[in-house]
Design a protein around this motif. Sequence first.
Motif, PDB file in Angstrom:
ATOM      1  N   VAL A  31       0.998  -1.247  -0.245  1.00 20.92           N
ATOM      2  CA  VAL A  31       0.052  -0.008   0.060  1.00 20.92           C
ATOM      3  C   VAL A  31       0.848   1.232  -0.094  1.00 20.92           C
ATOM      4  CG1 VAL A  31      -1.723   1.168   1.329  1.00 20.92           C
ATOM      5  CG2 VAL A  31      -1.823  -1.326   1.233  1.00 20.92           C
ATOM      6  N   GLU A  32       0.308   2.327  -0.677  1.00 17.71           N
ATOM      7  CA  GLU A  32       1.533   3.478  -0.904  1.00 17.71           C
ATOM      8  C   GLU A  32       1.567   4.115   0.471  1.00 17.71           C
ATOM      9  OE1 GLU A  32       2.569   4.997  -3.392  1.00 17.71           O
ATOM     10  OE2 GLU A  32       1.813   3.462  -4.640  1.00 17.71           O
ATOM     11  N   ALA A  33       2.882   4.487   0.978  1.00 15.59           N
ATOM     12  CA  ALA A  33       2.993   4.945   2.146  1.00 15.59           C
ATOM     13  C   ALA A  33       2.317   5.996   2.711  1.00 15.59           C
ATOM     14  CB  ALA A  33       4.724   5.307   2.067  1.00 15.59           C
ATOM     15  N   ASP A  34       1.900   6.838   2.030  1.00 16.65           N
ATOM     16  CA  ASP A  34       1.158   8.085   2.767  1.00 16.65           C
ATOM     17  C   ASP A  34      -0.644   7.788   2.452  1.00 16.65           C
ATOM     18  OD1 ASP A  34       0.514   8.107  -0.035  1.00 16.65           O
ATOM     19  OD2 ASP A  34       0.682  10.224  -0.556  1.00 16.65           O
ATOM     20  N   LEU A  73      -4.034   6.900   4.086  1.00 13.57           N
ATOM     21  CA  LEU A  73      -4.544   6.722   5.209  1.00 13.57           C
ATOM     22  C   LEU A  73      -5.146   5.591   5.928  1.00 13.57           C
ATOM     23  CD1 LEU A  73      -6.896  10.100   4.994  1.00 13.57           C
ATOM     24  CD2 LEU A  73      -4.801   9.809   6.214  1.00 13.57           C
ATOM     25  N   SER A  74      -5.255   4.507   5.147  1.00 15.04           N
ATOM     26  CA  SER A  74      -5.530   3.163   5.898  1.00 15.04           C
ATOM     27  C   SER A  74      -4.679   2.758   6.778  1.00 15.04           C
ATOM     28  CB  SER A  74      -5.643   2.103   4.503  1.00 15.04           C
ATOM     29  OG  SER A  74      -4.146   1.879   4.100  1.00 15.04           O
ATOM     30  N   HIS A  75      -3.174   2.997   6.654  1.00 16.95           N
ATOM     31  CA  HIS A  75      -2.242   2.589   7.623  1.00 16.95           C
ATOM     32  C   HIS A  75      -2.655   3.039   9.031  1.00 16.95           C
ATOM     33  CE1 HIS A  75       0.183   1.729   4.351  1.00 16.95           C
ATOM     34  NE2 HIS A  75       0.348   2.808   3.985  1.00 16.95           N
ATOM     35  N   PHE A  76      -3.554   4.110   9.182  1.00 14.24           N
ATOM     36  CA  PHE A  76      -3.780   4.655  10.523  1.00 14.24           C
ATOM     37  C   PHE A  76      -4.665   3.739  11.315  1.00 14.24           C
ATOM     38  CE2 PHE A  76      -1.777   8.379   8.695  1.00 14.24           C
ATOM     39  CZ  PHE A  76      -1.233   8.941   9.899  1.00 14.24           C
ATOM     40  N   THR A  77      -5.496   2.684  10.641  1.00 11.44           N
ATOM     41  CA  THR A  77      -6.434   1.873  11.196  1.00 11.44           C
ATOM     42  C   THR A  77      -5.309   1.057  12.249  1.00 11.44           C
ATOM     43  OG1 THR A  77      -6.002   0.381   9.491  1.00 11.44           O
ATOM     44  CG2 THR A  77      -7.849   1.850   9.216  1.00 11.44           C
ATOM     45  N   ASP A  96     -14.890  -0.276   5.502  1.00 14.38           N
ATOM     46  CA  ASP A  96     -15.396   0.912   6.001  1.00 14.38           C
ATOM     47  C   ASP A  96     -14.607   1.783   6.801  1.00 14.38           C
ATOM     48  OD1 ASP A  96     -18.022  -0.217   5.110  1.00 14.38           O
ATOM     49  OD2 ASP A  96     -18.579  -1.111   7.046  1.00 14.38           O
ATOM     50  N   ASN A  97     -13.561   1.040   7.541  1.00 17.30           N
ATOM     51  CA  ASN A  97     -12.675   2.012   8.306  1.00 17.30           C
ATOM     52  C   ASN A  97     -11.847   2.735   7.337  1.00 17.30           C
ATOM     53  OD1 ASN A  97     -13.340   0.480  10.680  1.00 17.30           O
ATOM     54  ND2 ASN A  97     -11.511  -0.902  10.512  1.00 17.30           N
ATOM     55  N   ILE A  98     -11.427   2.330   6.005  1.00 11.28           N
ATOM     56  CA  ILE A  98     -10.630   3.037   5.139  1.00 11.28           C
ATOM     57  C   ILE A  98     -11.633   4.089   4.812  1.00 11.28           C
ATOM     58  CG2 ILE A  98      -9.853   3.171   2.844  1.00 11.28           C
ATOM     59  CD1 ILE A  98      -8.712   0.264   3.315  1.00 11.28           C
ATOM     60  N   GLU A  99     -13.078   4.042   4.504  1.00 15.13           N
ATOM     61  CA  GLU A  99     -13.813   5.268   4.101  1.00 15.13           C
ATOM     62  C   GLU A  99     -14.294   6.041   5.175  1.00 15.13           C
ATOM     63  OE1 GLU A  99     -18.555   5.580   3.038  1.00 15.13           O
ATOM     64  OE2 GLU A  99     -17.638   3.595   2.690  1.00 15.13           O
ATOM     65  N   THR A 100     -13.865   5.709   6.456  1.00 16.09           N
ATOM     66  CA  THR A 100     -14.201   6.653   7.492  1.00 16.09           C
ATOM     67  C   THR A 100     -13.148   7.638   7.492  1.00 16.09           C
ATOM     68  OG1 THR A 100     -15.402   5.139   8.889  1.00 16.09           O
ATOM     69  CG2 THR A 100     -14.314   6.731   9.907  1.00 16.09           C
ATOM     70  N   TRP A 121       1.321  10.490  16.592  1.00 17.02           N
ATOM     71  CA  TRP A 121       2.454   9.635  16.593  1.00 17.02           C
ATOM     72  C   TRP A 121       2.703   8.905  15.243  1.00 17.02           C
ATOM     73  CZ3 TRP A 121      -1.813   8.858  19.784  1.00 17.02           C
ATOM     74  CH2 TRP A 121      -2.659   7.842  19.111  1.00 17.02           C
ATOM     75  N   GLY A 122       1.705   9.011  14.320  1.00 22.46           N
ATOM     76  CA  GLY A 122       1.669   8.277  12.985  1.00 22.46           C
ATOM     77  C   GLY A 122       1.996   9.249  12.082  1.00 22.46           C
ATOM     78  N   LYS A 123       2.226  10.333  12.133  1.00 25.73           N
ATOM     79  CA  LYS A 123       2.644  11.183  10.832  1.00 25.73           C
ATOM     80  C   LYS A 123       3.732  10.975  10.204  1.00 25.73           C
ATOM     81  CE  LYS A 123       0.488  15.458  13.133  1.00 25.73           C
ATOM     82  NZ  LYS A 123       0.819  16.708  13.397  1.00 25.73           N
TER      83      LYS A 123
END
Length: 200
Positions: free
Chosen positions: A138-141, A143-147, A179-183, A198-200
């Motif tokens: 998945v691309e590094a930037d 937002l799905s990583h934040f789940t 759904d989490n990614i959509e959120t 912390w996840g920036k």
Amino acid sequence: MAKHERICRITQFDPKTLSVAHQDVVENTRRWLDEMVVGLNLCPFSSSVIARDQVRYAVCDATTDAELQQFYLSELELLLGTNENEVATSLLMFTQGLEAFEDYLTLLEWFEELLEAAELTEHVQLASFHPHYQFDGVEADDLSHFTNRSPYPTIHLLRQDQMTKVLAHVSDPEKIYLDNIETLNRLGRGQVEALCPWGK
């Protein structure tokens, strides 16, 4: 550090029994659970056990293989030896030496191997969280990583029988992730990073 200082009480958890540093770790983790995991409904199964105070928070400062293995196996034994109405699930938070995501993945792989060697894979599964969590491919930037981005490197011990029960009522488990990614995409990067600095 003595074992009783590294690991909180089994029942009637009171952060005041921990060192000040460990109190901060637990407080920051609880805030993440409240604001992200429960607040955004990223895990629909978590709110009830958190509300009933059935989550165990175990903080580990260990860095040697022997200490890490002892901590992990002790937590597995404790979870499986405790009534699920007292401890439904456990969060193991690591404060030293796992800042790099690759180092964390190495530990996670080792813990999976220990779980298999102990013949406990039918009873416990591991979920993984890290401040810099990165889904493979998945691309590094994205937002799905934040789940899966938590304040500290964290391994979640889940009871297999509980997961089987809750998933039996979910027709499409994959939809939870979607759904989490959509959120997160709906919130936008600014709000997501404000919730997970912390996840920036």
